[in-house]
Design a protein around this motif. Structure first.
Motif, short mmCIF file in Angstrom:
data_model
loop_
_atom_site.label_atom_id
_atom_site.label_comp_id
_atom_site.label_asym_id
_atom_site.label_seq_id
_atom_site.Cartn_x
_atom_site.Cartn_y
_atom_site.Cartn_z
N UNK A 99 8.80 -34.74 68.77
CA UNK A 99 9.33 -33.43 69.15
C UNK A 99 10.70 -33.57 69.81
N UNK A 100 10.83 -34.52 70.71
CA UNK A 100 12.12 -34.71 71.39
C UNK A 100 13.20 -35.16 70.40
N UNK A 101 12.84 -35.94 69.41
CA UNK A 101 13.81 -36.35 68.38
C UNK A 101 14.30 -35.14 67.59
N UNK A 102 13.40 -34.23 67.28
CA UNK A 102 13.77 -33.00 66.57
C UNK A 102 14.73 -32.17 67.42
N UNK A 103 14.40 -32.00 68.70
CA UNK A 103 15.25 -31.21 69.60
C UNK A 103 16.62 -31.87 69.74
#
Length: 168
Positions: free
Chosen positions: A108-112
């Motif tokens: 999720x943090x990579x996507x953000x």
């Protein structure tokens, strides 16, 4: 359209339940449920409704946003299930659950972060577009050079980009 898929999946599951003889175990589960048969039926109905709502919500996200965003939101929900299962159901937090939670949060943090980088690139391109360039197209009648903005807009269409224009 997704409702038909869910109905077919439910029908296949019920057919498999009867074909394998597992339906006999349902009566034993029902009798062994501590809270009674009414709560057992309510639990099964609640689970079915919740899955239908979640599936239709994901389909709505795909149609309104993107399939990537729908996957990201479901990935974000992955670490929430074990976190809520520990206090609500008395489940044990194992090492595998912790690793799965960390990987889901990392995804999720990579996507953000990727969206942050993309937004920064767009902002930088817009700022460069507004900055006046100092290229000369020729001379005016009074002999002074004609200035223009020398920003090259990237072309995202691969067919046009193959003709020699700069690609992104």
């Amino acid at each position: 359209m997704q409702i038909y898929t869910n109905v077919v999946a439910s029908a296949v599951s019920v057919a498999a339940l009867f074909a394998t003889g597992e339906w006999r175990a349902v009566r034993g589960e029902l009798a062994g449920y501590r809270s009674g048969t009414a709560r057992y039926a309510a639990t099964l109905l609640g689970i079915a409704v919740a899955w239908q709502a979640a599936t239709l919500g994901m389909v709505r996200l795909v149609t309104r946003a993107s399939s990537l965003f729908a996957n990201v939101t479901s990935t974000l929900g992955l670490p929430l299930v074990p976190i809520f299962a520990v206090p609500l159901f008395g489940d044990k937090m194992t090492g595998i659950k912790v690793v799965a939670m960390l990987m889901a949060v990392w995804g999720f943090l990579s996507y953000v972060y990727q969206h942050y980088l993309d937004d920064r690139r767009v902002q930088d391109a817009r700022e460069n577009e507004r900055a006046p360039g100092s290229c000369s197209l020729g001379a005016r009648a009074d002999g002074k050079p004609v200035d223009c903005a020398c920003t090259t807009m990237p072309i995202r269409d691969s067919a046009v980009a193959e003709q020699g224009a700069p690609r992104v």
